[in-house]
Design a protein around this motif. Sequence first.
Motif, mmCIF file in Angstrom:
data_model
loop_
_atom_site.group_PDB
_atom_site.id
_atom_site.type_symbol
_atom_site.label_atom_id
_atom_site.label_comp_id
_atom_site.label_asym_id
_atom_site.label_seq_id
_atom_site.Cartn_x
_atom_site.Cartn_y
_atom_site.Cartn_z
ATOM 1 N N ILE A 194 0.731 -1.425 0.004
ATOM 2 C CA ILE A 194 -0.030 -0.089 0.199
ATOM 3 C C ILE A 194 0.858 1.045 -0.101
ATOM 4 C CG2 ILE A 194 -1.666 1.382 1.471
ATOM 5 C CD1 ILE A 194 -2.997 -1.115 0.330
ATOM 6 N N HIS A 195 0.504 2.119 -0.834
ATOM 7 C CA HIS A 195 1.253 3.557 -0.827
ATOM 8 C C HIS A 195 0.254 4.539 -1.120
ATOM 9 C CE1 HIS A 195 4.340 6.573 -1.968
ATOM 10 N NE2 HIS A 195 3.470 6.919 -3.052
ATOM 11 N N MET A 196 0.234 5.812 -0.436
ATOM 12 C CA MET A 196 -0.518 6.774 -0.572
ATOM 13 C C MET A 196 0.005 8.149 -0.818
ATOM 14 S SD MET A 196 -3.193 6.008 2.462
ATOM 15 C CE MET A 196 -3.956 4.221 2.622
ATOM 16 N N GLU A 197 -0.574 8.838 -1.816
ATOM 17 C CA GLU A 197 -0.092 10.140 -2.285
ATOM 18 C C GLU A 197 -1.194 11.102 -2.261
ATOM 19 O OE1 GLU A 197 1.344 9.650 -6.459
ATOM 20 O OE2 GLU A 197 3.155 8.358 -5.810
ATOM 21 N N ALA A 198 -0.775 12.295 -2.092
ATOM 22 C CA ALA A 198 -1.995 13.450 -2.419
ATOM 23 C C ALA A 198 -1.287 14.388 -3.233
ATOM 24 C CB ALA A 198 -2.137 14.177 -0.840
ATOM 25 N N CYS A 199 -2.288 15.114 -3.902
ATOM 26 C CA CYS A 199 -1.989 15.888 -4.916
ATOM 27 C C CYS A 199 -1.539 17.634 -4.308
ATOM 28 C CB CYS A 199 -3.086 16.174 -5.903
ATOM 29 S SG CYS A 199 -2.678 17.152 -7.416
ATOM 30 N N GLN A 200 -0.634 18.029 -4.810
ATOM 31 C CA GLN A 200 -0.309 19.208 -4.192
ATOM 32 C C GLN A 200 -1.151 20.357 -4.728
ATOM 33 O OE1 GLN A 200 1.572 22.190 -5.712
ATOM 34 N NE2 GLN A 200 1.279 23.434 -3.786
ATOM 35 N N ILE A 201 -1.657 20.137 -5.918
ATOM 36 C CA ILE A 201 -2.673 21.149 -6.774
ATOM 37 C C ILE A 201 -3.895 21.248 -5.787
ATOM 38 C CG2 ILE A 201 -4.007 21.383 -8.630
ATOM 39 C CD1 ILE A 201 -1.807 20.130 -10.155
ATOM 40 N N ALA A 202 -4.421 19.982 -5.280
ATOM 41 C CA ALA A 202 -5.559 19.845 -4.267
ATOM 42 C C ALA A 202 -5.280 20.432 -2.890
ATOM 43 C CB ALA A 202 -6.181 18.369 -4.423
ATOM 44 N N THR A 203 -4.165 20.022 -2.329
ATOM 45 C CA THR A 203 -4.114 20.380 -1.046
ATOM 46 C C THR A 203 -3.701 21.845 -0.943
ATOM 47 O OG1 THR A 203 -1.585 19.785 -1.174
ATOM 48 C CG2 THR A 203 -3.043 17.944 -0.504
ATOM 49 N N ARG A 204 -3.159 22.591 -1.998
ATOM 50 C CA ARG A 204 -3.094 24.094 -1.753
ATOM 51 C C ARG A 204 -4.488 24.645 -1.660
ATOM 52 N NH1 ARG A 204 -0.145 24.842 -7.476
ATOM 53 N NH2 ARG A 204 -2.014 25.030 -8.792
#
Length: 163
Positions: free
Chosen positions: A116-126
């Motif tokens: 399992i690996h999890m990523e978050a989009c910086q475009i969305a988090t900003r």
Amino acid sequence: MKNLLASLLCCALLLPGLALAEKPGDQRAIAGMDTGRILWDITIGEPERLIARLSVIQETYEDMQRQGLEPDMVFAFRGGAAALIARDTDHLEIEDVSAARHIHERLQALMELDGIHMEACQIATRRFDLGQEDLIPGVQLVGNTFLSIMGYENQGYTTIRID
């Protein structure tokens, strides 16, 4: 009366196991596969709906293992889902806070599994003014999950949208 109650309790406890044991397989679809590569493209911003989807994702992981596949799953959080993976819940509506904390617990449990690996989009988090330090532990901030989706698909992952 005690024996009847004890018998009913035993039956109730056995039913989930029996149902799981009788679950059909997916042999035709997974023939020749050793690894199940899924990229979960998670955009859902409604906590209760995400909790339900996480249950299905967990079941999918278990079904892979049950059928001899090694799960290899990437979670890509973008859109409204980015708000739900912040450590702090102050930005959420009060009625969503408990569900968001439940999501955090579910995600932490999933991250403890192999593959399992999890990523978050910086475009969305900003949009929510979130940086790497603001995300729940184990979620890696990346520049653009559209690029992640493209890259993982080129590596043989199947993208499944969770919206």
